[in-house]
Design a protein around this motif. Structure first.
Motif, PDB file in Angstrom:
ATOM      1  N   ALA A  55       6.912  29.735  21.030  1.00 13.80           N
ATOM      2  CA  ALA A  55       5.857  29.658  22.041  1.00 13.80           C
ATOM      3  C   ALA A  55       4.847  30.763  21.778  1.00 13.80           C
ATOM      4  CB  ALA A  55       6.430  29.792  23.446  1.00 13.80           C
ATOM      5  N   MET A  56       3.594  30.361  21.648  1.00 12.20           N
ATOM      6  CA  MET A  56       2.489  31.308  21.478  1.00 12.20           C
ATOM      7  C   MET A  56       1.871  31.515  22.860  1.00 12.20           C
ATOM      8  SD  MET A  56       2.357  31.818  18.148  1.00 12.20           S
ATOM      9  CE  MET A  56       0.752  32.466  17.839  1.00 12.20           C
ATOM     10  N   LEU A  57       1.920  32.731  23.355  1.00 17.42           N
ATOM     11  CA  LEU A  57       1.444  33.042  24.699  1.00 17.42           C
ATOM     12  C   LEU A  57       0.263  34.005  24.590  1.00 17.42           C
ATOM     13  CD1 LEU A  57       4.983  33.602  26.242  1.00 17.42           C
ATOM     14  CD2 LEU A  57       3.588  31.536  26.387  1.00 17.42           C
ATOM     15  N   ASP A  58      -0.937  33.479  24.741  1.00 19.22           N
ATOM     16  CA  ASP A  58      -2.154  34.278  24.595  1.00 19.22           C
ATOM     17  C   ASP A  58      -2.659  34.686  25.968  1.00 19.22           C
ATOM     18  OD1 ASP A  58      -4.529  35.468  23.884  1.00 19.22           O
ATOM     19  OD2 ASP A  58      -5.371  33.703  22.898  1.00 19.22           O
ATOM     20  N   GLU A  59      -2.449  35.956  26.311  1.00 24.61           N
ATOM     21  CA  GLU A  59      -2.829  36.488  27.630  1.00 24.61           C
ATOM     22  C   GLU A  59      -2.266  35.591  28.749  1.00 24.61           C
ATOM     23  OE1 GLU A  59      -4.027  39.400  28.074  1.00 24.61           O
ATOM     24  OE2 GLU A  59      -5.006  39.907  26.196  1.00 24.61           O
ATOM     25  N   ALA A  60      -1.034  35.156  28.560  1.00 23.26           N
ATOM     26  CA  ALA A  60      -0.402  34.179  29.447  1.00 23.26           C
ATOM     27  C   ALA A  60      -0.149  34.694  30.856  1.00 23.26           C
ATOM     28  CB  ALA A  60       0.913  33.694  28.839  1.00 23.26           C
ATOM     29  N   THR A  61      -0.183  36.001  31.052  1.00 22.84           N
ATOM     30  CA  THR A  61       0.071  36.567  32.387  1.00 22.84           C
ATOM     31  C   THR A  61      -1.059  37.490  32.834  1.00 22.84           C
ATOM     32  OG1 THR A  61       1.379  38.345  31.385  1.00 22.84           O
ATOM     33  CG2 THR A  61       2.584  36.399  32.146  1.00 22.84           C
ATOM     34  N   TYR A  73       8.708  36.496  32.365  1.00 26.01           N
ATOM     35  CA  TYR A  73       9.170  36.916  31.044  1.00 26.01           C
ATOM     36  C   TYR A  73      10.685  37.079  30.994  1.00 26.01           C
ATOM     37  CZ  TYR A  73       5.167  37.201  27.974  1.00 26.01           C
ATOM     38  OH  TYR A  73       4.129  36.869  27.145  1.00 26.01           O
ATOM     39  N   LEU A  74      11.307  37.459  32.080  1.00 21.16           N
ATOM     40  CA  LEU A  74      12.775  37.517  32.099  1.00 21.16           C
ATOM     41  C   LEU A  74      13.368  36.130  31.876  1.00 21.16           C
ATOM     42  CD1 LEU A  74      13.496  40.050  34.985  1.00 21.16           C
ATOM     43  CD2 LEU A  74      14.080  40.323  32.560  1.00 21.16           C
ATOM     44  N   GLN A  75      12.754  35.130  32.482  1.00 21.98           N
ATOM     45  CA  GLN A  75      13.227  33.766  32.279  1.00 21.98           C
ATOM     46  C   GLN A  75      12.977  33.302  30.843  1.00 21.98           C
ATOM     47  OE1 GLN A  75      12.551  31.000  35.689  1.00 21.98           O
ATOM     48  NE2 GLN A  75      11.409  32.760  36.479  1.00 21.98           N
ATOM     49  N   LEU A  76      11.797  33.616  30.321  1.00 19.97           N
ATOM     50  CA  LEU A  76      11.497  33.250  28.938  1.00 19.97           C
ATOM     51  C   LEU A  76      12.444  33.949  27.968  1.00 19.97           C
ATOM     52  CD1 LEU A  76       7.603  33.428  29.091  1.00 19.97           C
ATOM     53  CD2 LEU A  76       8.976  31.348  28.759  1.00 19.97           C
ATOM     54  N   ALA A  77      12.746  35.207  28.227  1.00 18.49           N
ATOM     55  CA  ALA A  77      13.637  35.969  27.353  1.00 18.49           C
ATOM     56  C   ALA A  77      15.047  35.397  27.344  1.00 18.49           C
ATOM     57  CB  ALA A  77      13.660  37.443  27.781  1.00 18.49           C
ATOM     58  N   GLY A  78      15.427  34.703  28.394  1.00 22.47           N
ATOM     59  CA  GLY A  78      16.752  34.107  28.473  1.00 22.47           C
ATOM     60  C   GLY A  78      16.884  32.803  27.706  1.00 22.47           C
ATOM     61  N   MET A  79      15.800  32.351  27.105  1.00 20.80           N
ATOM     62  CA  MET A  79      15.815  31.104  26.338  1.00 20.80           C
ATOM     63  C   MET A  79      16.022  31.410  24.855  1.00 20.80           C
ATOM     64  SD  MET A  79      12.442  29.353  28.080  1.00 20.80           S
ATOM     65  CE  MET A  79      12.336  28.146  26.794  1.00 20.80           C
ATOM     66  N   SER A  80      16.230  30.389  24.070  1.00 21.26           N
ATOM     67  CA  SER A  80      16.344  30.575  22.618  1.00 21.26           C
ATOM     68  C   SER A  80      14.989  30.409  21.935  1.00 21.26           C
ATOM     69  CB  SER A  80      17.360  29.580  22.047  1.00 21.26           C
ATOM     70  OG  SER A  80      16.943  28.257  22.320  1.00 21.26           O
ATOM     71  N   THR A  81      13.930  30.412  22.697  1.00 21.11           N
ATOM     72  CA  THR A  81      12.576  30.287  22.167  1.00 21.11           C
ATOM     73  C   THR A  81      12.107  31.630  21.605  1.00 21.11           C
ATOM     74  OG1 THR A  81      12.040  28.553  23.776  1.00 21.11           O
ATOM     75  CG2 THR A  81      10.189  29.745  22.808  1.00 21.11           C
ATOM     76  N   THR A  82      11.504  31.603  20.428  1.00 19.43           N
ATOM     77  CA  THR A  82      10.879  32.790  19.865  1.00 19.43           C
ATOM     78  C   THR A  82       9.498  32.924  20.494  1.00 19.43           C
ATOM     79  OG1 THR A  82      12.051  32.567  17.774  1.00 19.43           O
ATOM     80  CG2 THR A  82      10.022  33.880  17.751  1.00 19.43           C
ATOM     81  N   LEU A  83       9.247  34.055  21.136  1.00 14.58           N
ATOM     82  CA  LEU A  83       7.983  34.285  21.826  1.00 14.58           C
ATOM     83  C   LEU A  83       7.047  35.122  20.971  1.00 14.58           C
ATOM     84  CD1 LEU A  83       9.337  35.257  25.355  1.00 14.58           C
ATOM     85  CD2 LEU A  83       8.583  32.999  24.575  1.00 14.58           C
ATOM     86  N   VAL A  84       5.802  34.685  20.893  1.00 10.91           N
ATOM     87  CA  VAL A  84       4.737  35.455  20.267  1.00 10.91           C
ATOM     88  C   VAL A  84       3.688  35.639  21.357  1.00 10.91           C
ATOM     89  CG1 VAL A  84       2.983  35.542  18.465  1.00 10.91           C
ATOM     90  CG2 VAL A  84       5.205  34.450  18.006  1.00 10.91           C
ATOM     91  N   SER A  85       3.490  36.869  21.790  1.00 13.81           N
ATOM     92  CA  SER A  85       2.561  37.153  22.877  1.00 13.81           C
ATOM     93  C   SER A  85       1.351  37.914  22.362  1.00 13.81           C
ATOM     94  CB  SER A  85       3.226  38.003  23.967  1.00 13.81           C
ATOM     95  OG  SER A  85       4.276  37.302  24.579  1.00 13.81           O
ATOM     96  N   ARG A  89      -1.428  44.175  27.755  1.00 12.81           N
ATOM     97  CA  ARG A  89      -0.554  44.817  28.723  1.00 12.81           C
ATOM     98  C   ARG A  89       0.666  45.434  28.056  1.00 12.81           C
ATOM     99  NH1 ARG A  89       0.131  41.026  34.046  1.00 12.81           N
ATOM    100  NH2 ARG A  89      -1.855  41.586  35.001  1.00 12.81           N
ATOM    101  N   PRO A  90       0.814  46.738  28.160  1.00 12.41           N
ATOM    102  CA  PRO A  90       2.004  47.379  27.580  1.00 12.41           C
ATOM    103  C   PRO A  90       3.293  46.970  28.289  1.00 12.41           C
ATOM    104  CG  PRO A  90       0.663  48.988  28.773  1.00 12.41           C
ATOM    105  CD  PRO A  90      -0.112  47.706  28.751  1.00 12.41           C
ATOM    106  N   THR A  91       3.209  46.380  29.470  1.00 16.31           N
ATOM    107  CA  THR A  91       4.408  45.957  30.198  1.00 16.31           C
ATOM    108  C   THR A  91       5.168  44.852  29.473  1.00 16.31           C
ATOM    109  OG1 THR A  91       2.997  44.499  31.522  1.00 16.31           O
ATOM    110  CG2 THR A  91       3.575  46.643  32.475  1.00 16.31           C
ATOM    111  N   LEU A  92       4.528  44.178  28.527  1.00  7.66           N
ATOM    112  CA  LEU A  92       5.199  43.096  27.801  1.00  7.66           C
ATOM    113  C   LEU A  92       6.008  43.585  26.603  1.00  7.66           C
ATOM    114  CD1 LEU A  92       2.560  40.220  27.804  1.00  7.66           C
ATOM    115  CD2 LEU A  92       4.494  40.586  29.328  1.00  7.66           C
ATOM    116  N   VAL A  99       5.645  44.603  17.172  1.00  8.84           N
ATOM    117  CA  VAL A  99       4.236  44.532  17.547  1.00  8.84           C
ATOM    118  C   VAL A  99       3.428  44.426  16.261  1.00  8.84           C
ATOM    119  CG1 VAL A  99       2.291  45.771  18.571  1.00  8.84           C
ATOM    120  CG2 VAL A  99       4.551  45.911  19.630  1.00  8.84           C
ATOM    121  N   LEU A 100       2.570  43.415  16.191  1.00 11.63           N
ATOM    122  CA  LEU A 100       1.639  43.284  15.084  1.00 11.63           C
ATOM    123  C   LEU A 100       0.313  43.868  15.549  1.00 11.63           C
ATOM    124  CD1 LEU A 100       0.815  42.239  12.290  1.00 11.63           C
ATOM    125  CD2 LEU A 100       0.282  40.043  13.392  1.00 11.63           C
TER     126      LEU A 100
END
Length: 120
Positions: A55-61, A73-85, A89-92, A99-100
């Motif tokens: 999942a590519m999340l561009d400024e999703a929050t 993000y806690l729910q997303l982190a619980g999945m087997s999906t690889t997240l690219v944000s 926001r440093p909170t992510l 970090v790229l």
């Protein structure tokens, strides 16, 4: 199922959306009737429902408060999906391993999240 969709709407903090807009079968221009934050939460809900490999999340929050962002993000982190944000926001950082950094001059650098510090 309808029950799964209603649960999903609760998970993304949109429990009243069905009642506000006439049910699960409502066909509306969602970009005109939902706030940006509601659109972002609904989009995250779609990711939770689809369970994609990536999942590519561009400024999703970007339009959400930190509490909603963290809950999603806690729910997303619980999945087997690889997240690219993509985010300012440093909170992510805590939801990612790397970090790229793209400084804008054609260079790039990959950092372990634990070592990365925002310069602004």
């Amino acid at each position: 199922s309808d029950e799964e969709l209603l649960l999903l709407l609760e998970m993304v903090n949109l429990p009243d959306i069905v009642g506000r807009f006439g049910g699960l079968d409502a066909e509306l221009d969602w970009g005109k009737v939902l706030s940006v934050g509601e659109q972002q939460r609904l989009t995250i809900g779609r990711v939770l429902l689809a369970k994609p490999r990536y999942a590519m999340l561009d400024e999703a929050t970007s339009a959400l408060d930190i509490g909603n962002e963290e809950g999603l993000y806690l729910q997303l982190a619980g999945m087997s999906t690889t997240l690219v944000s993509v985010s300012h926001r440093p909170t992510l950082l805590k939801y990612h391993h790397q970090v790229l950094e793209l400084p804008g001059d054609g260079r790039w650098q990959l950092h372990p999240t634990r070592d990365y510090r925002f310069d602004w």
